[in-house]
Design a protein around this motif. Structure first.
Motif, PDB file in Angstrom:
ATOM      1  N   GLU A  45       0.832  -1.207   0.000  1.00 30.45           N
ATOM      2  CA  GLU A  45       0.000   0.000   0.000  1.00 30.45           C
ATOM      3  C   GLU A  45       0.867   1.257   0.000  1.00 30.45           C
ATOM      4  OE1 GLU A  45      -2.620  -0.604   3.338  1.00 30.45           O
ATOM      5  OE2 GLU A  45      -3.976  -1.881   2.156  1.00 30.45           O
TER       6      GLU A  45
ATOM      7  N   GLU B  12      -4.227  -2.067  -6.074  1.00 24.31           N
ATOM      8  CA  GLU B  12      -5.016  -2.112  -4.849  1.00 24.31           C
ATOM      9  C   GLU B  12      -4.939  -3.545  -4.343  1.00 24.31           C
ATOM     10  OE1 GLU B  12      -9.617  -1.952  -3.343  1.00 24.31           O
ATOM     11  OE2 GLU B  12      -9.107  -0.987  -5.238  1.00 24.31           O
TER      12      GLU B  12
ATOM     13  N   ARG C 198      -4.975  -0.720 -10.783  1.00 15.86           N
ATOM     14  CA  ARG C 198      -5.951   0.367 -10.655  1.00 15.86           C
ATOM     15  C   ARG C 198      -6.460   0.900 -12.000  1.00 15.86           C
ATOM     16  NH1 ARG C 198      -6.239   2.366  -5.337  1.00 15.86           N
ATOM     17  NH2 ARG C 198      -4.478   1.754  -4.063  1.00 15.86           N
TER      18      ARG C 198
END
Length: 139
Positions: free
Chosen positions: A81, A88, A113
């Motif tokens: 992250e 994601e 993403r």
């Protein structure tokens, strides 16, 4: 636009390409190699970026139990992250090898993403089990 966001970069590990230069990778392969690089780098290993990497390496001597698996999953999710904005992370599953007690398989499930492409990557991680019966060679 989405291909530019995903990118193109040097292959990792560094290798020679077909024309004799540094091998390049692009798109989803570049992301996969970036994920492997993040997970394979211990924080502090890179002098110019000491925070870069993943804390799973602190678990090398940890017991092979669910608490270790949970810590590994937490470290993986946190590192990805922070260091890989193109994905994601949807799940991190840590499983122990049924035969080799020192091997954990980290199954990272993620979505790219820009393309909404769901993928997974299995990363082997090796621990060094502590032997309670060892006498340290004291004979």
């Amino acid at each position: 636009m989405s291909e530019r966001f995903i990118g193109r970069g040097w292959g990792f590990p560094l290798r020679v390409g077909p024309t004799g230069g540094i091998a390049m990778v692009e798109r989803e392969r570049e992301i996969e190699e970036a994920v492997r690089l993040i997970l394979g780098t211990a924080p502090g290993e890179r002098p110019m970026r000491p925070e870069f990497g993943c804390g799973i390496h602190d678990q090398v001597f940890a017991p092979g139990d669910s608490a270790t698996a949970n810590r590994v999953a937490h470290h993986v999710r946190s590192a990805l992250e922070r260091w890989e904005p193109r994905i994601e992370v949807t799940d991190v599953v840590v499983a122990f090898d049924a035969v080799d007690e020192g091997t954990l398989y980290i199954d990272v499930r993620y979505t790219v993403r820009t393309t909404n492409d769901r993928r997974n990557l299995v990363f082997p991680f090796y621990t060094i089990p502590f032997d309670d019966d060892a006498d340290g060679g004291a004979g």
